[in-house]
Design a protein around this motif. Structure first.
Motif, PDB file in Angstrom:
ATOM      1  N   ARG A  36       0.849  -1.213   0.000  1.00 58.21           N
ATOM      2  CA  ARG A  36       0.000   0.000   0.000  1.00 58.21           C
ATOM      3  C   ARG A  36       0.878   1.255   0.000  1.00 58.21           C
ATOM      4  NH1 ARG A  36      -3.370  -3.490   2.743  1.00 58.21           N
ATOM      5  NH2 ARG A  36      -2.426  -3.102   4.775  1.00 58.21           N
ATOM      6  N   ILE A  39       2.058   1.890  -3.491  1.00 62.64           N
ATOM      7  CA  ILE A  39       0.994   2.478  -4.319  1.00 62.64           C
ATOM      8  C   ILE A  39       0.890   3.977  -4.021  1.00 62.64           C
ATOM      9  CG2 ILE A  39      -1.517   2.532  -4.682  1.00 62.64           C
ATOM     10  CD1 ILE A  39      -1.501  -0.518  -4.260  1.00 62.64           C
ATOM     11  N   GLU A  40       0.919   4.305  -2.738  1.00 59.33           N
ATOM     12  CA  GLU A  40       0.829   5.703  -2.295  1.00 59.33           C
ATOM     13  C   GLU A  40       1.970   6.538  -2.881  1.00 59.33           C
ATOM     14  OE1 GLU A  40      -1.604   6.274   0.109  1.00 59.33           O
ATOM     15  OE2 GLU A  40      -1.202   8.435   0.147  1.00 59.33           O
ATOM     16  N   GLY A  46       4.396  -0.146  -7.006  1.00 58.85           N
ATOM     17  CA  GLY A  46       3.023   0.166  -6.618  1.00 58.85           C
ATOM     18  C   GLY A  46       2.089   0.087  -7.816  1.00 58.85           C
ATOM     19  N   ARG A  47       2.546   0.629  -8.968  1.00 57.89           N
ATOM     20  CA  ARG A  47       1.692   0.600 -10.175  1.00 57.89           C
ATOM     21  C   ARG A  47       1.417  -0.839 -10.600  1.00 57.89           C
ATOM     22  NH1 ARG A  47       4.103   5.480 -11.349  1.00 57.89           N
ATOM     23  NH2 ARG A  47       5.953   4.509 -12.238  1.00 57.89           N
ATOM     24  N   GLN A  50      -1.051  -2.601  -7.917  1.00 60.02           N
ATOM     25  CA  GLN A  50      -2.391  -2.068  -7.632  1.00 60.02           C
ATOM     26  C   GLN A  50      -3.539  -2.877  -8.232  1.00 60.02           C
ATOM     27  OE1 GLN A  50      -3.034   2.155  -8.144  1.00 60.02           O
ATOM     28  NE2 GLN A  50      -4.797   1.944  -6.773  1.00 60.02           N
ATOM     29  N   ASP A  54      -6.538  -4.508  -6.100  1.00 62.43           N
ATOM     30  CA  ASP A  54      -7.914  -4.051  -6.313  1.00 62.43           C
ATOM     31  C   ASP A  54      -8.836  -5.211  -6.684  1.00 62.43           C
ATOM     32  OD1 ASP A  54      -7.166  -1.510  -5.744  1.00 62.43           O
ATOM     33  OD2 ASP A  54      -7.146  -0.779  -7.816  1.00 62.43           O
TER      34      ASP A  54
END
Ligand code: B4P
Length: 187
Positions: A36, A39-40, A46-47, A50, A54
């Motif tokens: 997380r 992603i933040e 993160g990309r 995600q 999700d």
């Protein structure tokens, strides 16, 4: 001491891990939190992670293992740590064994939190994180049964698995977790 915390989504791994690391004075390594944070930060990792998160799927092993092996070389982790939400499939469990063997630091124990699906769904819907929608929760529970539950058998064969009831108040569950760790350290 190296401990693995394992349990279905919403079982309270994160909740109990925070209490245990404070008491045992060891670092907390949550792959969910690391992902997380990535992603933040908008990082490449993160990309890539995600869409899997999700959709309630596991993030590919290669991404997760890079995160873990980098951190295991940190001197702060030389005395141990609590792995929260990792390993999540048998492949990750085998690779964790290899990483720890390589450092001459075997895993001490695996704590499983047991909670029924109905209660898990109730807790996660009350929390409202982006991956806590009814469809995603159902998928995460399926992924747990198919991919993560076999990790319990893997550790049971090694004689390292200790299972505790994750129902009741966080205080009640913490008392059971403390007792499981106490039994390990006094044996
Ligand atoms: P995680 O961040 O690990 O999250 P989780 O399994 O959903 O939750 P946890 O069990 O920690 O529940 P919590 O204490 O927060 O994973 C998220 C995603 O990241 C995964 O779906 C996957 O995509 C990816 N991922 C992570 N690690 C990976 C890996 N190794 N490989 C591949 N992909 C990976 O508790 C939940 C709620 O219940 C909270 O609101 C809490 O307040 C409440 N609660 C806790 N204890 C309670 C109690 N006793 N009674 C009532 N409510 C309680």
């Amino acid at each position: 001491m190296f401990i693995v915390f394992i349990g279905p989504p919403g079982a309270g791994k994160g909740t109990q891990a925070e209490r245990l690391v404070e008491q045992l004075k060891i670092p907390h390594l949550s792959t969910g939190e690391l992902l997380r944070a990535a992603i933040e930060d908008g990082s490449d990792l993160g990309r890539q992670a995600q869409s899997f998160m999700d959709g309630g799927q596991l993030v590919p092993d290669s991404l997760v293992l890079n995160l873990i092996s980098e951190r295991l070389d940190n001197p702060e982790l030389s005395a141990g740590c609590l792995f929260d939400g990792f390993p999540r499939n048998v492949q990750q469990a085998g690779l964790l064994d290899q990483l720890l063997d390589h450092r001459n630091r075997p895993l001490d124990m695996v704590l499983e939190l047991q909670v029924e699906d109905e209660e898990l769904t109730r807790r996660l819907l009350a929390r409202q994180r982006p991956d806590d929608t009814p469809d995603t929760i159902a998928e995460r529970l399926r992924v747990y049964a198919n991919q993560t539950a076999p990790v319990l058998e893997y550790y049971a064969r090694q004689g390292k698995l200790s299972s505790i009831d994750g129902n009741g108040s966080p205080e009640d569950v913490f008392a059971r977790a403390q007792e499981a760790v106490r039994q390990l350290t006094s044996s």
